[in-house]
Design an enzyme around this catalytic site. Structure first.
Site, mmCIF file in Angstrom:
data_model
loop_
_atom_site.group_PDB
_atom_site.id
_atom_site.type_symbol
_atom_site.label_atom_id
_atom_site.label_comp_id
_atom_site.label_asym_id
_atom_site.label_seq_id
_atom_site.Cartn_x
_atom_site.Cartn_y
_atom_site.Cartn_z
ATOM 1 N N GLU A 1 93.247 32.866 54.877
ATOM 2 C CA GLU A 1 93.515 33.533 56.149
ATOM 3 C C GLU A 1 93.368 35.036 55.960
ATOM 4 O O GLU A 1 93.571 35.548 54.855
ATOM 5 C CB GLU A 1 94.963 33.274 56.605
ATOM 6 C CG GLU A 1 95.245 31.881 57.095
ATOM 7 C CD GLU A 1 96.729 31.670 57.376
ATOM 8 O OE1 GLU A 1 97.075 30.596 57.866
ATOM 9 O OE2 GLU A 1 97.537 32.568 57.102
ATOM 10 N N LYS B 1 96.321 30.343 50.551
ATOM 11 C CA LYS B 1 97.470 29.454 50.743
ATOM 12 C C LYS B 1 97.147 28.022 50.319
ATOM 13 O O LYS B 1 95.998 27.590 50.419
ATOM 14 C CB LYS B 1 97.902 29.441 52.215
ATOM 15 C CG LYS B 1 98.461 30.774 52.710
ATOM 16 C CD LYS B 1 98.981 30.668 54.123
ATOM 17 C CE LYS B 1 99.563 32.005 54.581
ATOM 18 N NZ LYS B 1 100.107 31.936 55.953
ATOM 19 N N TYR C 1 94.863 38.550 55.911
ATOM 20 C CA TYR C 1 96.232 38.972 55.609
ATOM 21 C C TYR C 1 96.778 39.816 56.767
ATOM 22 O O TYR C 1 96.130 40.761 57.214
ATOM 23 C CB TYR C 1 96.262 39.780 54.306
ATOM 24 C CG TYR C 1 97.602 40.396 54.003
ATOM 25 C CD1 TYR C 1 98.682 39.599 53.659
ATOM 26 C CD2 TYR C 1 97.783 41.780 54.054
ATOM 27 C CE1 TYR C 1 99.918 40.151 53.381
ATOM 28 C CE2 TYR C 1 99.019 42.352 53.780
ATOM 29 C CZ TYR C 1 100.079 41.532 53.439
ATOM 30 O OH TYR C 1 101.298 42.077 53.172
ATOM 31 N N LYS D 1 115.498 32.582 54.104
ATOM 32 C CA LYS D 1 116.048 33.334 55.226
ATOM 33 C C LYS D 1 117.478 33.750 54.900
ATOM 34 O O LYS D 1 118.220 33.007 54.257
ATOM 35 C CB LYS D 1 116.027 32.480 56.494
ATOM 36 C CG LYS D 1 114.605 32.202 56.970
ATOM 37 C CD LYS D 1 114.534 31.129 58.013
ATOM 38 C CE LYS D 1 113.072 30.803 58.317
ATOM 39 N NZ LYS D 1 112.921 29.509 59.015
ATOM 40 N N ARG E 1 111.946 19.192 61.344
ATOM 41 C CA ARG E 1 113.363 18.888 61.086
ATOM 42 C C ARG E 1 114.247 19.803 61.939
ATOM 43 O O ARG E 1 113.762 20.748 62.549
ATOM 44 C CB ARG E 1 113.674 19.160 59.614
ATOM 45 C CG ARG E 1 113.403 20.632 59.277
ATOM 46 C CD ARG E 1 113.806 21.046 57.880
ATOM 47 N NE ARG E 1 113.732 22.490 57.721
ATOM 48 C CZ ARG E 1 112.622 23.180 57.494
ATOM 49 N NH1 ARG E 1 111.459 22.574 57.379
ATOM 50 N NH2 ARG E 1 112.659 24.501 57.388
ATOM 51 N N VAL F 1 118.282 25.167 59.454
ATOM 52 C CA VAL F 1 119.547 25.826 59.108
ATOM 53 C C VAL F 1 120.014 26.723 60.258
ATOM 54 O O VAL F 1 121.184 26.731 60.633
ATOM 55 C CB VAL F 1 119.398 26.668 57.813
ATOM 56 C CG1 VAL F 1 120.687 27.430 57.505
ATOM 57 C CG2 VAL F 1 118.984 25.806 56.631
HETATM 58 C C1 MV4 Z 1 101.192 35.167 55.746
HETATM 59 C C2 MV4 Z 1 101.587 36.525 55.665
HETATM 60 C C3 MV4 Z 1 100.640 37.465 56.008
HETATM 61 N N1 MV4 Z 1 99.394 37.099 56.391
HETATM 62 N N2 MV4 Z 1 99.936 34.859 56.133
HETATM 63 C C4 MV4 Z 1 105.089 33.307 53.720
HETATM 64 C C5 MV4 Z 1 105.530 31.875 53.612
HETATM 65 C C6 MV4 Z 1 104.558 31.076 54.391
HETATM 66 N N3 MV4 Z 1 105.257 30.241 55.321
HETATM 67 C C7 MV4 Z 1 103.682 32.048 55.082
HETATM 68 N N4 MV4 Z 1 104.027 33.363 54.632
HETATM 69 C C8 MV4 Z 1 103.274 34.445 54.982
HETATM 70 N N5 MV4 Z 1 102.017 34.176 55.423
HETATM 71 C C9 MV4 Z 1 99.064 35.809 56.429
HETATM 72 N N6 MV4 Z 1 97.814 35.468 56.792
HETATM 73 C C10 MV4 Z 1 102.870 36.814 55.250
HETATM 74 C C11 MV4 Z 1 103.734 35.779 54.897
HETATM 75 C C12 MV4 Z 1 105.042 36.170 54.453
HETATM 76 C C13 MV4 Z 1 106.185 35.861 55.186
HETATM 77 C C14 MV4 Z 1 106.134 35.123 56.359
HETATM 78 C C15 MV4 Z 1 107.258 34.828 57.073
HETATM 79 C C16 MV4 Z 1 108.475 35.273 56.614
HETATM 80 C C17 MV4 Z 1 108.581 35.991 55.448
HETATM 81 C C18 MV4 Z 1 107.437 36.288 54.712
HETATM 82 C C19 MV4 Z 1 107.552 37.025 53.548
HETATM 83 C C20 MV4 Z 1 106.432 37.311 52.835
HETATM 84 C C21 MV4 Z 1 105.174 36.889 53.280
#
Ligand code: MV4
Length: 449
Positions: free
Chosen positions: A200, A158, A202, A237, A292, A295
């Site tokens: 991180e 990330k 996964y 979303k 913030r 939505v």
């Molecule tokens: C993750 C994850 C799985 N594992 N981190 C997507 C956007 C960002 N805000 C963080 N996200 C994710 N982080 C780890 N370690 C999966 C996502 C993710 C996700 C998170 C929230 C809502 C929708 C998502 C769609 C795809 C991946």
């Protein structure tokens, strides 16, 4: 209390803020671009000031023009809404410097939480559960390889300045790491001018559950239940609900208390959202903090009976919270559907145009937040979200039934919308059973064109 407030935004959120101000007896100043002369926010505010050409960079993102508008109109406060300048720490700082109250947290807070690696480190120090991974930023691919081995594959790469999925990659194994890390880092550098990364473990098929908090300047902090925002496509979303029905009451309470602890650890002030990733075993991990109004705030308003915009304004004016934690009772269930002017058959391409005719639903427990009207021309320059439909029921099933009925009443002629797509989500058995995680749309609903 403020006598006059400027709204540095457009669309339904600008209208939402104007309405809250009117109820509070605060006069409103709208700012609008040349493309928004006929926009509803321009017409509904007590005063409206044109701040420049259609492109957001020359209007809604131009800090000097907005501050000038606030100064000439004698506005004492600026509400930034969401998007645009809402999480720009330089704008919040500029407001502070001009003696104008920014309706949101202090500039320093926005900056601290905007850097995801720093926010993660801060939360680790405060003993808030974060996803297992690096404590310090990762700057080189060699270091990434070392850290990934320690964490164990698969890992998530990330960007510190990321959000919305940009600069984010999964590396399934050692053989993938180099390529994925370097492309994620390149993407981050191009998008944010910052290529600081972190790693991180996964988490597969997680849910996105977020906690709404409110904090005043006197150290009072409360949580207003949570929202399940797992139903997303391309990190946007689509359907949100409150509360999340996939976790136990005990988990929800602990998550709420963790969010309050996180907010208190950074001396957070105003409305904020603590985002958690929740796995199948109901383990939850801090992901980000949004500084913030969001939505999806209406679903929280529907189950708490509170007006979050009014609370934000009161906090910014230096008033203490009107409610304590024990006063907050969550009642029933609420669902929000985002209606966008887009074409689901063409990769959800935005479809601006003129609404030749329209009809929006109403009725018991149905709320419509929108800024469109019959004959209105949606400009091509901004976000494609045009209507938020919100339904409240005694329980999830009733809220679902009301939303289904409301969607059926929507008529939007002259433009393409995602209403049929929303229908497919609502009618899908996996969603109906409350089993949709963050992979739901891709896995079950998305059309492959
Ligand atoms: C993750 C994850 C799985 N594992 N981190 C997507 C956007 C960002 N805000 C963080 N996200 C994710 N982080 C780890 N370690 C999966 C996502 C993710 C996700 C998170 C929230 C809502 C929708 C998502 C769609 C795809 C991946």
């Amino acid at each position: 209390m403020f006598q006059k407030l400027l709204i540095a935004n457009r669309g339904e959120i600008a209208v939402r803020i104007i309405r809250a101000c009117r109820e509070m007896g605060i006069r409103t100043v709208a700012v609008y671009s040349e493309a928004d002369r006929e926009a509803l926010h321009t017409q509904l505010a007590d005063e409206a000031i044109c701040i420049g050409p259609a492109p957001a960079k020359e209007s809604y993102l131009d800090m000097e023009r907005i501050l000038s508008a606030a100064v000439v109109s004698h506005a004492q406060a600026i509400h930034p809404g969401f998007g645009f300048l809402s999480e720009n720490s330089r704008f919040a700082q500029a407001c502070e410097s001009c003696g104008i109250a920014f309706v949101g947290p202090r500039a320093k807070m926005i900056q601290e939480m905007g850097n995801k690696a720093q926010a993660r480190k801060t939360m680790m120090k405060a003993k808030i559960p974060v996803i297992p991974g690096t404590r310090e930023p990762v700057l080189t691919v060699e270091e990434a390889e070392l850290r990934a081995k320690e964490i164990g594959y698969p890992v998530m790469i990330k960007a510190s300045s990321g959000g919305g999925g940009k600069g984010m990659r999964i590396a399934a194994g050692e053989e993938e790491l180099r390529d994925k890390f370097l492309t994620a880092q390149m993407e981050a550098r191009a998008a944010f001018g910052d290529d600081t990364m972190y790693l991180e473990k996964y988490v597969s098929n997680p849910r996105h559950v977020e906690v709404q908090i409110l904090a005043d300047q006197y150290g009072n902090t409360v949580y207003l239940g949570n929202r399940d925002c797992s139903v997303q496509r391309s990190h946007q979303k689509v359907v949100e609900e409150a509360p999340c029905t996939a976790i136990s009451d005990d988990t929800a309470r602990r998550m709420g208390e963790t969010a309050v602890r996180a907010a208190k650890a950074v001396h957070y002030v105003n409305a904020g959202t603590v985002e958690f990733l929740v796995d199948a075993e109901e383990n939850y991990y801090f992901m980000e903090m949004n500084t913030r109004i969001q939505v999806e705030h209406p679903v929280t308003e529907m189950i708490t009976g509170l007006d979050l915009i009014k609370e934000q304004i009161r906090i910014a004016a230096g008033e203490p919270l009107s409610i304590a934690q024990e006063d907050i009772k969550l009642t029933g269930h609420a669902i929000e559907c985002r209606v966008n002017a887009e074409d689901p058959d063409r990769k959800f391409l935005p479809c601006p145009g003129t609404i030749s005719y329209m009809y929006l639903p109403g009725g018991c427990g149905v709320r419509v937040d929108s800024a469109v009207y019959p004959g209105y021309t949606i400009p091509p320059y901004y976000d494609s979200m045009i209507v938020k439909l919100i339904a409240w029921g005694q329980d999830r099933q009733e809220a679902l039934a009301k939303m289904h009925s409301a969607l059926g009443e929507v008529v939007m002629d002259g433009i393409k919308t995602n209403v049929d797509f929303l229908y497919r989500i609502l009618e899908h058995p996996v969603f109906r059973e409350g089993k949709a995680d963050t992979n739901f749309i891709e896995q079950y609903v998305q059309q492959t064109v």
